[in-house]
Structure formats: structure tokens, C-alpha cells
Scaffold this motif. Structure first.
Motif, PDB file in Angstrom:
ATOM      1  N   THR A  32       6.013   2.847   2.476  1.00  5.17           N
ATOM      2  CA  THR A  32       4.912   2.023   1.977  1.00  5.17           C
ATOM      3  C   THR A  32       4.511   1.077   3.110  1.00  5.17           C
ATOM      4  O   THR A  32       5.195   1.002   4.128  1.00  5.17           O
ATOM      5  N   ILE A  33       3.399   0.379   2.928  1.00  2.93           N
ATOM      6  CA  ILE A  33       2.934  -0.574   3.938  1.00  2.93           C
ATOM      7  C   ILE A  33       2.808  -1.951   3.294  1.00  2.93           C
ATOM      8  O   ILE A  33       2.099  -2.105   2.294  1.00  2.93           O
ATOM      9  N   GLU A  34       3.497  -2.926   3.866  1.00  8.54           N
ATOM     10  CA  GLU A  34       3.385  -4.301   3.382  1.00  8.54           C
ATOM     11  C   GLU A  34       2.169  -4.957   4.044  1.00  8.54           C
ATOM     12  O   GLU A  34       2.104  -5.067   5.266  1.00  8.54           O
ATOM     13  N   MET A  35       1.204  -5.378   3.233  1.00  8.51           N
ATOM     14  CA  MET A  35      -0.037  -5.941   3.742  1.00  8.51           C
ATOM     15  C   MET A  35      -0.058  -7.449   3.532  1.00  8.51           C
ATOM     16  O   MET A  35       0.107  -7.927   2.411  1.00  8.51           O
ATOM     17  N   GLN A  36      -0.278  -8.178   4.617  1.00 10.85           N
ATOM     18  CA  GLN A  36      -0.300  -9.639   4.576  1.00 10.85           C
ATOM     19  C   GLN A  36      -1.718 -10.143   4.276  1.00 10.85           C
ATOM     20  O   GLN A  36      -2.701  -9.533   4.683  1.00 10.85           O
ATOM     21  N   PRO A  37      -1.836 -11.281   3.592  1.00  9.49           N
ATOM     22  CA  PRO A  37      -3.157 -11.848   3.273  1.00  9.49           C
ATOM     23  C   PRO A  37      -3.754 -12.607   4.458  1.00  9.49           C
ATOM     24  O   PRO A  37      -3.844 -13.836   4.464  1.00  9.49           O
ATOM     25  N   SER A  88       0.833  -1.206   0.000  1.00  7.89           N
ATOM     26  CA  SER A  88       0.000   0.000   0.000  1.00  7.89           C
ATOM     27  C   SER A  88       0.867   1.255   0.000  1.00  7.89           C
ATOM     28  O   SER A  88       1.888   1.308   0.689  1.00  7.89           O
ATOM     29  N   PRO A  89       0.456   2.282  -0.730  1.00  9.23           N
ATOM     30  CA  PRO A  89       1.150   3.570  -0.598  1.00  9.23           C
ATOM     31  C   PRO A  89       0.819   4.182   0.759  1.00  9.23           C
ATOM     32  O   PRO A  89      -0.096   3.729   1.451  1.00  9.23           O
ATOM     33  N   VAL A  90       1.568   5.189   1.135  1.00  8.82           N
ATOM     34  CA  VAL A  90       1.301   5.955   2.354  1.00  8.82           C
ATOM     35  C   VAL A  90       1.090   7.404   1.940  1.00  8.82           C
ATOM     36  O   VAL A  90       1.921   7.976   1.233  1.00  8.82           O
ATOM     37  N   TYR A  91      -0.020   7.980   2.365  1.00 14.23           N
ATOM     38  CA  TYR A  91      -0.340   9.353   1.973  1.00 14.23           C
ATOM     39  C   TYR A  91       0.075  10.329   3.058  1.00 14.23           C
ATOM     40  O   TYR A  91      -0.194  10.115   4.241  1.00 14.23           O
ATOM     41  N   ASP A  92       0.755  11.406   2.653  1.00 13.83           N
ATOM     42  CA  ASP A  92       1.227  12.439   3.575  1.00 13.83           C
ATOM     43  C   ASP A  92       0.318  13.658   3.439  1.00 13.83           C
ATOM     44  O   ASP A  92       0.387  14.392   2.452  1.00 13.83           O
ATOM     45  N   PHE A  93      -0.541  13.870   4.425  1.00 17.89           N
ATOM     46  CA  PHE A  93      -1.520  14.952   4.354  1.00 17.89           C
ATOM     47  C   PHE A  93      -0.893  16.329   4.498  1.00 17.89           C
ATOM     48  O   PHE A  93      -1.504  17.327   4.121  1.00 17.89           O
TER      49      PHE A  93
END
Length: 207
Positions: free
Chosen positions: A96-101, A81-86
């Protein structure tokens, strides 16, 4: 895999509900996704141009990428996942964020129920319904403390974008919800009900 979508207006308590459910189930069993991280990449624009974008409109989100990542997770694959900087209105270039299934995926965001293609990915659709005056007060505190906004910019954004987009898109999306949780994180009965439903799924699919 069970995918739960949690929608609701700004400051409604979506994240609190999601995290309460995850605390109950265990973070090792759940993948948490914030739709906020899937704002479209506007890094090619100047800061001044980025500041004029309506970030409360459904079109502000890159739902194609979000759906693609959900499909990867359903296939048992890792998604990034991307990471958004507000603070700069752009995706982070270093995070980024590594997302596990995991067996459970919880997706929360303003427009989780607004997009038909995204809705089709969801097994349980939840809408967190909180009074507007409570939501705007939470938004003011969050935007000042976490996003470095001024009270004047928050005022203008609320009247020009947040309120009209809520009335046009977010509130109508409530009709698609299987479960409506009034008052967000303060509704322990609603959170417990959602947690119990999810726990039952885990037990039935543990073999």
C-alpha cells in the motif's frame, strides 16, 4: 491544500508532466496520486475473468475510495492508497502507499476529468493532449516492458477498448480542463506555467 488533476489519453505524458512539476516544487511539498492504483478490486474473479474486463472504461475505477482518500488528505489526515498490479489485473495484497496531507496534491489518470464528483474535488484541472500515434507507441513499449503483455494482446485491447473509450470519455473530458498542455512532457513552457501557478499558491499560503 491545492488539488491538481492531470488527465489525458494513454501514453500522453500525464505522469511525466506531474513528476516534472513535483521536481520543480520539491517532493516534500507534494502528494502524488495515480488513479491507476484505484482500479476496482477484482481479486474475487479468476484471472481469465479479469482479463476480459474493460479497464479503459470510467466504471473500472473505484472513484468512491479515491474521493474518500482525497477528503482525508484535505482534513489533514494520512490516507492509505492501494497498489494495483497490472501483471495480475488485481490490487496487491502486500503493498500500500501511505499518503501525507501535503500542501499540494497532484492526481493523474485517464479519467480524472471524466467523473463529475471527482472533478469537484479539483482546484486546477489539466489535460495533456498528445497525438494518437505517439500515445499508442508509448503504450506498446510500456505494456511490453513493464506489464508483460504481448503485441497481439495490446493490439486487441487498443482496438476493442482503448481507442473507443478515449473517443467516448477521455477526449470529451478535455472541455472541463482549465489548462491544456500539448505534447505532455516535451512541452516545457506548459510545465513551467503549471509549476509557477502552483509555486505561487505555496508562497501565498506559507504563513
Amino acid at each position: 491544500m491545492l488539488i491538481i488533476g492531470i488527465a489525458g489519453g494513454t501514453g500522453s505524458g500525464k505522469t511525466t508532466v506531474a513528476r516534472s512539476v513535483i521536481d520543480h516544487l520539491g517532493w516534500d511539498k507534494v502528494t502524488f496520486i495515480s488513479q491507476d492504483n484505484y482500479y476496482k478490486d477484482r481479486s474475487m474473479l479468476s484471472m481469465q475473468e479479469r482479463e476480459t474486463i474493460n479497464y479503459d472504461h470510467p466504471n473500472a475505477f473505484d472513484n468512491e475510495l479515491l474521493i474518500s482518500d482525497l477528503m482525508l488528505l484535505k482534513e489533514g489526515k494520512i490516507a492509505i492508497s492501494p497498489v494495483y498490479d497490472f501483471t495480475i489485473h488485481a490490487r496487491s495484497t502486500s503493498k500500500t502507499i501511505e499518503m501525507q496531507p501535503n500542501p499540494i496534491v497532484i492526481l493523474e489518470g485517464l479519467h480524472v476529468l471524466s467523473d463529475e464528483n471527482l472533478r469537484e474535488m479539483l482546484d486546477i484541472k489539466v489535460f495533456v493532449d498528445t497525438d494518437p500515434d505517439v500515445r499508442i507507441l508509448r503504450r506498446v513499449l510500456r505494456d511490453i516492458e513493464e506489464r508483460g503483455r504481448t503485441i497481439h494482446s495490446i493490439h486487441d485491447q487498443y482496438l476493442n477498448a482503448v481507442k473507443p473509450m478515449h473517443e467516448a470519455f477521455i477526449e470529451p473530458s478535455k472541455k472541463h480542463a482549465h489548462i491544456i498542455i500539448p505534447e505532455g512532457g516535451h512541452n516545457q513552457v506548459g510545465i513551467q506555467m503549471l509549476s509557477t501557478m502552483t509555486e505561487k499558491y505555496l508562497l501565498e499560503n506559507s504563513n
